[in-house]
Scaffold this motif. Structure first.
Motif, PDB file in Angstrom:
ATOM      1  N   ALA B  16      46.350  55.531  50.148  1.00 20.59           N
ATOM      2  CA  ALA B  16      45.433  55.532  50.555  1.00 20.59           C
ATOM      3  C   ALA B  16      45.798  53.652  49.895  1.00 20.59           C
ATOM      4  CB  ALA B  16      44.210  54.690  50.812  1.00 20.59           C
ATOM      5  N   LEU B  17      46.143  54.134  48.857  1.00 24.77           N
ATOM      6  CA  LEU B  17      46.081  52.980  47.547  1.00 24.77           C
ATOM      7  C   LEU B  17      47.738  53.251  47.245  1.00 24.77           C
ATOM      8  CD1 LEU B  17      42.853  51.940  45.399  1.00 24.77           C
ATOM      9  CD2 LEU B  17      44.078  51.269  47.619  1.00 24.77           C
ATOM     10  N   LYS B  18      49.267  52.470  47.800  1.00 24.86           N
ATOM     11  CA  LYS B  18      50.161  52.505  48.006  1.00 24.86           C
ATOM     12  C   LYS B  18      50.314  52.001  46.182  1.00 24.86           C
ATOM     13  CE  LYS B  18      50.351  53.374  51.861  1.00 24.86           C
ATOM     14  NZ  LYS B  18      50.934  52.595  53.502  1.00 24.86           N
ATOM     15  N   GLY B  19      49.805  52.104  45.065  1.00 23.11           N
ATOM     16  CA  GLY B  19      50.608  51.547  43.454  1.00 23.11           C
ATOM     17  C   GLY B  19      50.399  50.335  43.312  1.00 23.11           C
ATOM     18  N   ILE B  20      49.021  50.257  43.030  1.00 25.98           N
ATOM     19  CA  ILE B  20      48.110  48.320  43.107  1.00 25.98           C
ATOM     20  C   ILE B  20      48.442  48.164  41.877  1.00 25.98           C
ATOM     21  CG2 ILE B  20      47.209  48.687  45.445  1.00 25.98           C
ATOM     22  CD1 ILE B  20      44.788  48.088  44.045  1.00 25.98           C
ATOM     23  N   ASN B  21      48.683  46.618  41.817  1.00 29.73           N
ATOM     24  CA  ASN B  21      48.042  46.325  40.079  1.00 29.73           C
ATOM     25  C   ASN B  21      46.762  45.115  40.199  1.00 29.73           C
ATOM     26  OD1 ASN B  21      50.250  47.364  38.195  1.00 29.73           O
ATOM     27  ND2 ASN B  21      51.697  46.996  40.097  1.00 29.73           N
ATOM     28  N   ILE B  22      45.838  45.115  39.983  1.00 26.98           N
ATOM     29  CA  ILE B  22      44.716  43.606  39.242  1.00 26.98           C
ATOM     30  C   ILE B  22      44.388  43.743  38.663  1.00 26.98           C
ATOM     31  CG2 ILE B  22      42.607  43.250  40.393  1.00 26.98           C
ATOM     32  CD1 ILE B  22      43.365  44.836  42.795  1.00 26.98           C
ATOM     33  N   GLU B  23      44.539  42.288  37.860  1.00 30.64           N
ATOM     34  CA  GLU B  23      43.798  42.390  36.607  1.00 30.64           C
ATOM     35  C   GLU B  23      41.986  40.696  36.989  1.00 30.64           C
ATOM     36  OE1 GLU B  23      46.813  41.243  34.140  1.00 30.64           O
ATOM     37  OE2 GLU B  23      45.633  41.089  31.830  1.00 30.64           O
ATOM     38  N   ILE B  24      41.588  41.756  36.134  1.00 28.31           N
ATOM     39  CA  ILE B  24      40.550  40.190  36.027  1.00 28.31           C
ATOM     40  C   ILE B  24      39.901  39.971  34.613  1.00 28.31           C
ATOM     41  CG2 ILE B  24      37.698  40.624  36.910  1.00 28.31           C
ATOM     42  CD1 ILE B  24      38.537  42.757  38.795  1.00 28.31           C
ATOM     43  N   SER B  25      39.900  39.171  34.508  1.00 31.50           N
ATOM     44  CA  SER B  25      39.827  38.448  32.715  1.00 31.50           C
ATOM     45  C   SER B  25      37.956  38.083  33.276  1.00 31.50           C
ATOM     46  CB  SER B  25      40.389  36.944  32.491  1.00 31.50           C
ATOM     47  OG  SER B  25      41.761  37.175  33.314  1.00 31.50           O
ATOM     48  N   GLU B  26      37.488  37.738  32.189  1.00 35.22           N
ATOM     49  CA  GLU B  26      35.692  37.952  32.123  1.00 35.22           C
ATOM     50  C   GLU B  26      35.436  36.589  32.688  1.00 35.22           C
ATOM     51  OE1 GLU B  26      34.761  39.489  27.645  1.00 35.22           O
ATOM     52  OE2 GLU B  26      33.020  39.169  28.272  1.00 35.22           O
ATOM     53  N   GLY B  27      34.458  36.541  32.713  1.00 34.51           N
ATOM     54  CA  GLY B  27      33.910  35.317  33.505  1.00 34.51           C
ATOM     55  C   GLY B  27      34.192  34.512  34.056  1.00 34.51           C
ATOM     56  N   GLU B  28      35.527  35.484  35.196  1.00 34.18           N
ATOM     57  CA  GLU B  28      36.086  35.270  36.165  1.00 34.18           C
ATOM     58  C   GLU B  28      35.924  35.359  37.476  1.00 34.18           C
ATOM     59  OE1 GLU B  28      40.549  34.681  36.258  1.00 34.18           O
ATOM     60  OE2 GLU B  28      40.384  37.225  36.471  1.00 34.18           O
ATOM     61  N   ILE B  29      35.597  34.911  38.958  1.00 33.42           N
ATOM     62  CA  ILE B  29      34.705  35.821  40.042  1.00 33.42           C
ATOM     63  C   ILE B  29      36.523  35.809  40.347  1.00 33.42           C
ATOM     64  CG2 ILE B  29      34.296  35.489  42.150  1.00 33.42           C
ATOM     65  CD1 ILE B  29      31.828  33.728  41.177  1.00 33.42           C
ATOM     66  N   VAL B  30      36.782  37.338  40.725  1.00 33.41           N
ATOM     67  CA  VAL B  30      38.336  37.605  41.270  1.00 33.41           C
ATOM     68  C   VAL B  30      38.024  37.975  42.636  1.00 33.41           C
ATOM     69  CG1 VAL B  30      39.887  39.001  41.620  1.00 33.41           C
ATOM     70  CG2 VAL B  30      38.971  37.675  39.543  1.00 33.41           C
ATOM     71  N   THR B  31      38.759  37.666  43.886  1.00 33.66           N
ATOM     72  CA  THR B  31      38.478  38.565  44.852  1.00 33.66           C
ATOM     73  C   THR B  31      39.744  39.304  45.865  1.00 33.66           C
ATOM     74  OG1 THR B  31      37.785  38.138  47.663  1.00 33.66           O
ATOM     75  CG2 THR B  31      39.474  36.618  46.786  1.00 33.66           C
ATOM     76  N   LEU B  32      39.316  40.119  46.181  1.00 28.66           N
ATOM     77  CA  LEU B  32      40.558  40.694  46.332  1.00 28.66           C
ATOM     78  C   LEU B  32      40.313  40.798  48.290  1.00 28.66           C
ATOM     79  CD1 LEU B  32      42.791  42.984  46.695  1.00 28.66           C
ATOM     80  CD2 LEU B  32      40.841  44.640  46.835  1.00 28.66           C
ATOM     81  N   ILE B  33      41.218  40.367  49.157  1.00 27.64           N
ATOM     82  CA  ILE B  33      41.084  40.307  50.680  1.00 27.64           C
ATOM     83  C   ILE B  33      41.792  40.946  51.267  1.00 27.64           C
ATOM     84  CG2 ILE B  33      39.504  38.020  50.650  1.00 27.64           C
ATOM     85  CD1 ILE B  33      42.597  36.509  51.305  1.00 27.64           C
ATOM     86  N   GLY B  34      41.727  41.306  52.889  1.00 21.51           N
ATOM     87  CA  GLY B  34      41.845  41.470  52.887  1.00 21.51           C
ATOM     88  C   GLY B  34      42.424  42.778  54.458  1.00 21.51           C
ATOM     89  N   ALA B  35      42.489  43.258  55.605  1.00 22.95           N
ATOM     90  CA  ALA B  35      41.894  43.562  57.031  1.00 22.95           C
ATOM     91  C   ALA B  35      41.568  44.878  56.732  1.00 22.95           C
ATOM     92  CB  ALA B  35      43.214  43.463  57.324  1.00 22.95           C
ATOM     93  N   ASN B  36      41.064  45.276  57.812  1.00 21.50           N
ATOM     94  CA  ASN B  36      39.883  46.266  57.406  1.00 21.50           C
ATOM     95  C   ASN B  36      41.030  47.784  57.142  1.00 21.50           C
ATOM     96  OD1 ASN B  36      37.383  47.346  58.062  1.00 21.50           O
ATOM     97  ND2 ASN B  36      37.496  46.795  60.936  1.00 21.50           N
ATOM     98  N   GLY B  37      40.654  48.768  56.513  1.00 18.98           N
ATOM     99  CA  GLY B  37      41.246  49.653  56.544  1.00 18.98           C
ATOM    100  C   GLY B  37      42.446  49.148  55.369  1.00 18.98           C
ATOM    101  N   ALA B  38      42.532  47.927  54.798  1.00 15.01           N
ATOM    102  CA  ALA B  38      43.668  47.876  54.068  1.00 15.01           C
ATOM    103  C   ALA B  38      43.382  48.300  53.048  1.00 15.01           C
ATOM    104  CB  ALA B  38      43.752  45.867  53.721  1.00 15.01           C
ATOM    105  N   GLY B  39      42.369  49.163  52.210  1.00 16.88           N
ATOM    106  CA  GLY B  39      41.812  50.007  50.771  1.00 16.88           C
ATOM    107  C   GLY B  39      41.108  49.327  49.840  1.00 16.88           C
ATOM    108  N   LYS B  40      40.411  48.445  50.510  1.00 15.71           N
ATOM    109  CA  LYS B  40      40.208  47.765  49.595  1.00 15.71           C
ATOM    110  C   LYS B  40      38.377  48.479  49.188  1.00 15.71           C
ATOM    111  CE  LYS B  40      38.990  44.524  52.475  1.00 15.71           C
ATOM    112  NZ  LYS B  40      39.293  44.530  53.971  1.00 15.71           N
TER     113      LYS B  40
END
Lengths: 302, 235
Positions: B16-40
């Motif tokens: 389902a996840l093929k090696g993802i990298n995400i970084e979220i810093s304190e105080g931020e709003i970070v979004t992850l968008i994508g179609a159905n079944g993308a792995g969100k």
């Protein structure tokens, strides 16, 4: 038809119902949380009765008051049965948590056979006399031909257990966690509930109430053998299904309905057909309400 | 605050996840968008410990939290509002909120936070003894967010909060998310199919396609990006 006979049958039905209810609680709680019919649950009830028998036998020589002996044996039996219940879950069901439901069901049947035969080997297949430790209560003297002391104690204990149980489920943190886990296991984890702990507590409580039932009925009937758990277990299972498996009030209601049906059926029609009344009634209810009296209809997603 | 490195998650043999990298810093709003079944959803469930990843690393404030149990993740302050809200249907609103505060022991603080969420969503206060299953979709979403707030989140994971809601409620929910981020200083990781709303609300965005992160940028830039506009905004 006279009214004393009717009252006698009615009280007899309530007594049976109480015992079924104490066992059915465990069935319905376990089903509610892990969707498993724990067929070995009746065996826990039987082990409770045997533990009480052994402990009271050992204490008989101490010269303690019979009531004290009874209470000590009861407490030891409850602790023992709870330990059996929890251990059973750990070795027979937990490893199969993610397996298909049929595997866990077969494991439960295996557990039931194992425990029955283990007690058979240790205690032989003969009926063993269960000591009469409860002295007759004086205030029941005038009505002793319709309700005796053990019957009264069964009814009173069951009432107390049910009230405590309801308070536990409704108001305590672990009670709410049990309900939450039964309703949505993933969400329960997401709020930080350790579901393994909840399942363990469920087995602990269910086994304790079953043991209470086992001790009570043994003092009432006066004899036990390795097979009593199987029969009582099946009846309590019928009661849980009748009331709607997974529902706690349903299990209690189903137990009393079943107890009364059996009592009146055997009293007015024929005592040969005791099981026919139980299962016949189950079939009739399931025809009209497949999910049981208080069960929720299962929703099918399309 | 949260760092995901080369995360790979499988359901059985399906990756389902093929090696993802995400970084979220304190105080931020970070979004992850994508179609159905993308792995969100899988990404969020991996963070929460419900679906343990097979390889890769998730760290929270420098501490490795990969593969630890959900009930150990919650006390760190990583709280998820899952897809479909997952309200406990037979518990009352108050009981649902109690469950949100399951691991807390500070009764006074719990009381204060309950007042706070009742203030945030007065409709919930009105219906506090009603069963969760009897609420409308919008009310359930409000309750789901409130339940998460009862756990004192440091990082709030939101999975499709706008799903199935009327546009006016979507606006309300997004306003509340911004408010929580500002007033409570809660960091938010927002998973959405409603890319338009999500990119307008968040500071930074990731675009996900079939188990891979294909784009990562500030939301202002993503909103201008031709590919994003065509594929996710329908412009």
């Amino acid at each position: 038809m006279n009214s004393t006979y009717f009252i006698e049958l009615f009280l007899g039905g309530l007594t049976r119902g109480s015992i079924y209810a104490l066992i059915a609680l465990g069935y319905t709680m376990v089903y509610g949380i892990i969707q498993l019919i724990n067929f070995a649950h009746g065996e826990i009830y039987m082990i409770g009765a045997f533990t009480a028998l052994i402990v009271s036998g050992a204490l008989a020589f101490t010269g303690l008051d019979p009531v004290i002996i009874f209470l000590i044996s009861a407490v030891v039996a409850i602790v023992f049965s709870a330990a059996y219940g929890v251990t059973m879950e750990k070795i027979a069901y937990k490893p199969l948590r993610k397996a298909p439901r049929l595997s866990a069901l077969i494991s439960a049947i295996g557990m039931s056979m194992f425990l029955q035969n283990y007690v058979l080997l240790a205690q032989t297949s003969d009926f063993q006399p269960f000591p009469d430790l409860i002295p007759d209560l004086k205030f029941l003297k005038p009505i002793e031909n319709i309700m005796n002391t053990t019957q009264f104690i069964i009814l009173a204990t069951t009432a107390v257990v049910m009230v405590l149980f309801t308070l536990l489920i409704k108001y305590t943190k672990i009670g709410k966690a049990m309900r939450a886990t039964a309703q949505d296991k993933i969400m329960a984890q997401l709020v930080g509930i350790n579901i393994n702990k909840v399942i363990m507590v469920t087995f602990l409580i269910g086994s304790s109430t079953a043991a209470i039932g086992g001790i009570l009925i043994s003092s009432h009937v006066g004899q036990i053998n390795f097979y009593i758990g199987f029969i009582a277990g099946i009846k309590a299972f019928v009661a849980a299904v009748l009331g709607g498996i997974g529902s706690v009030p349903g299990a209690v209601l189903g137990s009393f309905v079943l107890g009364l049906t059996e009592s009146f059926g055997t009293g007015y029609i024929s005592s040969d057909y005791e099981d026919v009344f139980a299962f016949g009634f189950l079939i009739i209810i399931l025809i009209f309400k497949p999910s049981g009296i208080l069960g929720k209809p299962t929703k099918k997603k399309v | 605050m949260l760092k995901i490195e080369n995360l790979k998650t499988y359901y059985g043999n399906i990756q389902a996840l093929k090696g993802i990298n995400i970084e979220i810093s304190e105080g931020e709003i970070v979004t992850l968008i994508g179609a159905n079944g993308a792995g969100k959803t899988t990404t969020l469930m991996s963070i929460s410990g419900v679906v343990p990843p097979r390889s890769g690393k998730i760290s929270f404030n420098g501490k490795d939290i990969t593969g630890i149990a959900p009930d150990a993740i919650v006390p760190l302050g990583i709280i998820q509002v899952p897809e479909g809200r997952r309200i406990f249907p037979d518990l009352t609103i108050t009981e649902n909120l109690d469950m949100g505060a399951f691991l807390r022991k500070d009764d006074a603080g719990i009381k204060r936070d309950m007042d706070y969420v009742f203030n945030l969503f007065p409709i919930l206060a009105e219906r506090r003894s009603q069963r969760g299953g009897t609420l409308s979709g919008g009310e359930q979403q409000m309750l789901a967010i409130s339940r998460a707030l009862m756990a004192k989140p440091k990082l709030l994971l939101l999975d499709e909060p706008s799903l199935g809601l009327a546009p006016i409620l979507v606006q309300l929910i997004f306003d509340i998310i911004k408010k929580i981020n500002k007033e409570q200083k809660t960091t938010v990781f927002l998973v959405e199919q409603n890319a338009n709303m999500a990119l307008k609300t968040a500071h930074k965005g990731y675009v996900m396609e079939t188990g891979r992160i294909t784009m990562a940028d500030t939301c202002a830039n993503l909103l201008k990006n031709d590919e994003v506009r065509k594929a996710y905004l329908g412009i």
